[in-house]
Design an enzyme around this catalytic site. Structure first.
Site, PDB file in Angstrom:
ATOM      1  N   CYS A 142      11.643   6.648   6.670  1.00 39.78           N
ATOM      2  CA  CYS A 142      10.276   6.287   7.037  1.00 39.78           C
ATOM      3  C   CYS A 142       9.342   6.232   5.820  1.00 39.78           C
ATOM      4  O   CYS A 142       9.499   5.375   4.960  1.00 39.78           O
ATOM      5  CB  CYS A 142       9.755   7.233   8.117  1.00 39.78           C
ATOM      6  SG  CYS A 142       8.336   6.532   9.016  1.00 39.78           S
ATOM      7  N   LYS A 163      -0.360   1.485  15.292  1.00 38.18           N
ATOM      8  CA  LYS A 163       0.862   2.143  14.849  1.00 38.18           C
ATOM      9  C   LYS A 163       2.088   1.579  15.565  1.00 38.18           C
ATOM     10  O   LYS A 163       2.042   1.294  16.771  1.00 38.18           O
ATOM     11  CB  LYS A 163       0.732   3.648  15.136  1.00 38.18           C
ATOM     12  CG  LYS A 163       1.835   4.531  14.616  1.00 38.18           C
ATOM     13  CD  LYS A 163       1.500   5.981  14.988  1.00 38.18           C
ATOM     14  CE  LYS A 163       2.473   6.960  14.395  1.00 38.18           C
ATOM     15  NZ  LYS A 163       2.151   8.369  14.781  1.00 38.18           N
ATOM     16  N   SER A 192       7.754   5.397  14.136  1.00 39.21           N
ATOM     17  CA  SER A 192       6.439   6.032  14.237  1.00 39.21           C
ATOM     18  C   SER A 192       5.750   5.871  12.882  1.00 39.21           C
ATOM     19  O   SER A 192       5.841   6.748  12.029  1.00 39.21           O
ATOM     20  CB  SER A 192       6.593   7.514  14.605  1.00 39.21           C
ATOM     21  OG  SER A 192       5.336   8.148  14.686  1.00 39.21           O
ATOM     22  N   HIS A 235      13.068   6.555  12.548  1.00 37.00           N
ATOM     23  CA  HIS A 235      13.388   7.980  12.654  1.00 37.00           C
ATOM     24  C   HIS A 235      14.623   8.193  13.538  1.00 37.00           C
ATOM     25  O   HIS A 235      14.509   8.668  14.678  1.00 37.00           O
ATOM     26  CB  HIS A 235      12.196   8.754  13.236  1.00 37.00           C
ATOM     27  CG  HIS A 235      11.088   8.963  12.276  1.00 37.00           C
ATOM     28  ND1 HIS A 235      11.137   9.899  11.269  1.00 37.00           N
ATOM     29  CD2 HIS A 235       9.885   8.345  12.155  1.00 37.00           C
ATOM     30  CE1 HIS A 235      10.012   9.874  10.574  1.00 37.00           C
ATOM     31  NE2 HIS A 235       9.239   8.935  11.084  1.00 37.00           N
ATOM     32  N   GLU A 237      16.590  10.489  13.424  1.00 34.55           N
ATOM     33  CA  GLU A 237      16.773  11.927  13.643  1.00 34.55           C
ATOM     34  C   GLU A 237      15.930  12.479  14.787  1.00 34.55           C
ATOM     35  O   GLU A 237      16.138  13.622  15.215  1.00 34.55           O
ATOM     36  CB  GLU A 237      16.441  12.688  12.355  1.00 34.55           C
ATOM     37  CG  GLU A 237      14.964  12.915  12.064  1.00 34.55           C
ATOM     38  CD  GLU A 237      14.246  11.719  11.463  1.00 34.55           C
ATOM     39  OE1 GLU A 237      13.071  11.868  11.084  1.00 34.55           O
ATOM     40  OE2 GLU A 237      14.853  10.629  11.388  1.00 34.55           O
ATOM     41  N   ARG A 249      -0.298  15.036  20.583  1.00 35.98           N
ATOM     42  CA  ARG A 249      -1.056  15.569  19.452  1.00 35.98           C
ATOM     43  C   ARG A 249      -2.223  14.655  19.108  1.00 35.98           C
ATOM     44  O   ARG A 249      -3.363  15.102  18.941  1.00 35.98           O
ATOM     45  CB  ARG A 249      -0.136  15.720  18.250  1.00 35.98           C
ATOM     46  CG  ARG A 249      -0.817  16.187  16.964  1.00 35.98           C
ATOM     47  CD  ARG A 249       0.044  15.832  15.764  1.00 35.98           C
ATOM     48  NE  ARG A 249       0.179  14.377  15.609  1.00 35.98           N
ATOM     49  CZ  ARG A 249       1.138  13.793  14.884  1.00 35.98           C
ATOM     50  NH1 ARG A 249       2.056  14.512  14.274  1.00 35.98           N
ATOM     51  NH2 ARG A 249       1.170  12.473  14.793  1.00 35.98           N
TER      52      ARG A 249
END
Length: 312
Positions: A142, A163, A192, A235, A237, A249
């Site tokens: 990323c 985003k 992301s 991502h 992971e 968040r």
């Protein structure tokens, strides 16, 4: 891992034509094996969560791996106890003379900052250059992937107003590339990020290949021809709840984030996420460890050659 087969077995030529690694019995009997040395430069604020995610993927292989966690600076992380950092992380200076079979550099929540405004950018560039001399193959994730492209090739990302957040479909461009061994022709992966580099810019760099990409979010896996660098813009992971946690968040901080695409059941944040990327994420790490690290690294790491400087 390679397939061990009899010398001159006819199937060997077929498999080699498909870029499947085989090893004849003569070579296998003389092969020396040792644990792999892998460093993880963890730039994420919640170190422990990221450690679990990466170690889970690295463990899905019969290879024995010694892992060193490396910190970028001496600043106390906001979301990780200092005692954890003191107990489990190495100062870069303490491993600067060591050589590694593989290095993973994680993403970081620094999307809206210019690279030179990142407080540890000088340290980051030092480690990027160090990896060219001390690491056989480096996997950039990323933000780190974009940062490395900027440092080595002068390729600047664009910052999007909205985003890229969600799980997107990707296409395999090079089915014979070892990183994609066992991948379906189309597969899912989480993203992301605000940063974006157009696929044409990757294609314009000599020695880099875009081996998987998405019609929506562009290049996903970019690999150097010598296997020494891999850039992953998403991502793989991430766990099932990670995108949900990021969404909540941002929502709780007063932002107005878009609901992650193709992620929640019925696109409803009150419902469970749909997990559809784990198998390919695991396979990507396994293939990197096997074909880009284990099969190419010297047995004696002191013999690791310095990578030639990237061409801008």
């Amino acid at each position: 891992m390679p397939i061990r087969i009899p010398v001159q077995l006819p199937a060997q030529n077929v498999l080699l034509g498909e870029n499947i690694f085989t090893m004849d019995m003569d070579r296998a009997s003389s092969q020396e094996i040792r644990p792999l040395e892998v460093g993880i430069l963890n730039l994420m604020p919640n170190k422990i969560e990221t450690e679990v995610q990466l170690l889970r993927l690295l463990s899905n292989t019969p290879l024995q791996i010694n892992v060193d966690f490396i910190r970028i600076d001496n600043q106390a992380p906001k979301n990780t106890p200092q005692s954890h950092m003191d107990a489990f992380y190495h100062e870069f200076s303490s491993v600067a003379n060591k050589k590694y079979d593989g290095l993973i550099v994680t993403g970081a929540p620094l999307a809206l900052l210019d690279y030179e405004d990142v407080k540890y950018w000088d340290n980051m560039t030092t480690i990027l250059e160090w990896a060219q001399r001390h690491v056989n193959s480096t996997l950039y994730l990323c933000w780190a992937a974009h940062a490395a492209m900027y440092h080595f090739y002068g390729v600047t990302r664009q910052l999007r107003e909205e985003k890229f957040s969600g799980v997107y479909q990707h296409n395999v461009n090079d089915p014979n590339n070892e990183l994609l061994r066992g991948f379906d022709p189309t597969f899912s992966a989480p993203h992301s990020r605000y940063g974006h580099i157009d696929t044409s810019l990757y294609n314009g760099v000599e020695g880099l290949n875009v081996v998987a990409e998405s019609d929506e979010v562009g290049a996903y896996i970019v690999a150097s021809e010598d296997k020494r660098m891999v850039f992953v813009t998403g991502h793989p992971e991430y766990e099932a709840e990670t995108l949900k946690d990021e969404y909540l968040r941002d929502l709780n901080s007063g932002q107005n984030p878009a609901i992650p695409k193709n992620y929640f059941t019925d696109n409803d944040p009150t419902k469970s996420p749909i997990v559809q990327w784990r198998s390919h994420g695991s396979l990507l790490f396994t293939n990197w460890l096997n074909y880009y690290v284990y099969q190419t690294t010297p047995y004696d790491l002191s013999q690791l050659a310095e990578k030639s400087q990237p061409k801008r």
